[in-house]
Design a protein around this motif. Structure first.
Motif, PDB file in Angstrom:
ATOM      1  N   TYR A   1      77.940 -14.287 132.905  1.00  0.00           N
ATOM      2  CA  TYR A   1      78.876 -15.056 131.767  1.00  0.00           C
ATOM      3  C   TYR A   1      77.694 -14.762 130.993  1.00  0.00           C
ATOM      4  O   TYR A   1      78.151 -14.387 129.845  1.00  0.00           O
ATOM      5  N   ASN A   2      76.340 -15.497 131.396  1.00  0.00           N
ATOM      6  CA  ASN A   2      75.842 -15.404 129.772  1.00  0.00           C
ATOM      7  C   ASN A   2      75.004 -13.575 129.001  1.00  0.00           C
ATOM      8  O   ASN A   2      74.506 -13.566 128.172  1.00  0.00           O
TER       9      ASN A   2
ATOM     10  N   ALA B   1      67.437 -18.309 134.884  1.00  0.00           N
ATOM     11  CA  ALA B   1      67.386 -18.350 135.794  1.00  0.00           C
ATOM     12  C   ALA B   1      68.551 -16.795 134.882  1.00  0.00           C
ATOM     13  O   ALA B   1      67.973 -15.552 135.134  1.00  0.00           O
ATOM     14  N   SER B   2      69.147 -17.360 133.643  1.00  0.00           N
ATOM     15  CA  SER B   2      69.551 -15.552 132.373  1.00  0.00           C
ATOM     16  C   SER B   2      68.645 -15.174 131.742  1.00  0.00           C
ATOM     17  O   SER B   2      69.068 -14.587 131.073  1.00  0.00           O
ATOM     18  N   THR B   3      67.660 -16.207 131.266  1.00  0.00           N
ATOM     19  CA  THR B   3      67.395 -16.304 130.027  1.00  0.00           C
ATOM     20  C   THR B   3      66.259 -14.430 130.217  1.00  0.00           C
ATOM     21  O   THR B   3      67.015 -13.099 128.735  1.00  0.00           O
ATOM     22  N   ILE B   4      66.055 -13.632 131.530  1.00  0.00           N
ATOM     23  CA  ILE B   4      65.248 -12.229 130.965  1.00  0.00           C
ATOM     24  C   ILE B   4      66.526 -11.332 131.082  1.00  0.00           C
ATOM     25  O   ILE B   4      66.575 -10.573 130.073  1.00  0.00           O
ATOM     26  N   PRO B   5      67.744 -11.625 131.938  1.00  0.00           N
ATOM     27  CA  PRO B   5      68.723 -10.826 132.068  1.00  0.00           C
ATOM     28  C   PRO B   5      69.794 -10.536 130.045  1.00  0.00           C
ATOM     29  O   PRO B   5      69.957 -10.140 130.158  1.00  0.00           O
ATOM     30  N   MET B   6      69.641 -12.196 129.699  1.00  0.00           N
ATOM     31  CA  MET B   6      70.001 -12.207 128.573  1.00  0.00           C
ATOM     32  C   MET B   6      69.290 -11.600 127.239  1.00  0.00           C
ATOM     33  O   MET B   6      69.815 -10.811 126.117  1.00  0.00           O
TER      34      MET B   6
END
Length: 289
Positions: free
Chosen positions: A40-41, A238-243
């Motif tokens: 989702y992020n 957890a989501s920062t690099i994919p974001m």
């Protein structure tokens, strides 16, 4: 070598250092990562940065999306915004700093002021408790909604058409001080774009000059304050690099594929969502975390 090229080289060197610090922190806490909302992020980041490149701004869109789905804890939202969107904004700055002609001194000084402001702001915001974060975010959304409505209706400075490509003397001092303040507010989740555009127009500069100023400022200040948020652990690891990856893709799509979109209705909708989310933040703040 032009001033724009030098700015971009320094920017990407700084962004590389920032990314190394980020990766080291994520790896050091790899056993603590909660990946439940990652998909989702990632989508939120792509959409938010897509519209950021078109001038609508990403912070309000992402904050509203995270708030509705509870995908990012309230106290981590300011840090996540600045850490996850820092490199996508560098991509934006690379596109617009090269496209638009502007006085180099004005651009450099306004960017430098925003960096200093963001570093000071990050030290304050990253240490606030969750109740204060919720209040700050609620106020931030109300302010951004009001400024955005002024923007699309050409109220106040948004209705002033200037032609200057830079500033001198007292006007330059005002511009520098104003961008310093916006740098502080940026770390609280108040997007810099709309108020920066208002300042640029109010000081008599051409509307297109706002793009290298606001995108260049954010490209430097997000990694600058982002390092503070990383060290404090006040962001969604957890989501920062994919974001970052999906956000950069969103920027490239908007920057090189999309030439025009009917954005007025969408912008009004975003303002309504911002106000609703602000009310939600104020309601949650009463629970004192």
């Amino acid at each position: 070598m032009s001033a724009a090229t030098i700015l971009l080289i320094i920017m990407w060197v700084f962004a590389a250092v920032f990314f190394v610090v980020l990766v080291k922190d994520v790896v050091a806490h790899k056993d603590e990562l909660d990946k439940s909302k990652m998909g989702y992020n990632v989508i939120v980041s792509m959409i938010a940065n897509f519209f950021d490149t078109l001038g609508i701004g990403s912070y309000a869109i992402a904050t509203s999306a995270w708030k509705f789905n509870k995908a990012v804890d309230d106290d981590l939202i300011p840090g996540t915004l600045n850490v996850a969107f820092g490199i996508p904004i560098c991509v934006e700055a690379t596109i617009f700093i090269q496209r638009i002609d502007m006085d180099p001194l004005t651009l450099v000084l306004m960017i430098a002021a925003s960096i200093v402001g963001s570093v000071i702001g990050a030290r304050i915001i990253s240490r606030l408790d969750i109740m204060k974060i919720r209040v700050v975010m609620g106020v931030a959304l109300i302010l951004v909604a009001a400024i955005t409505l002024c923007k699309i209706n050409e109220v106040g400075p948004f209705g002033i058409l200037g032609t200057a490509r830079g500033l001198t003397g007292g006007l330059l001092a005002v511009g520098v001080i104003a961008n310093f303040i916006l740098g502080i507010l940026m770390t609280a989740g108040i997007g810099l774009y709309a108020p920066c555009m208002a300042i640029v127009l109010l000081l008599g500069m051409s509307a297109d000059v706002a793009f290298p100023v606001m995108m260049g400022s954010c490209a430097y200040l997000c990694p600058a304050c982002g390092i503070t948020f990383i060290k404090e652990g006040k962001y969604n690891r957890a989501s920062t690099i994919p974001m970052i990856i999906s956000g950069a893709i969103g920027v490239l799509i908007a920057g090189f594929i999309v030439t025009s979109l009917p954005l007025t209705v969408l912008t009004y909708l975003v303002c309504v969502v911002m106000v609703i989310c602000a009310v939600m933040f104020f309601h949650d703040a009463k629970k004192r975390g």
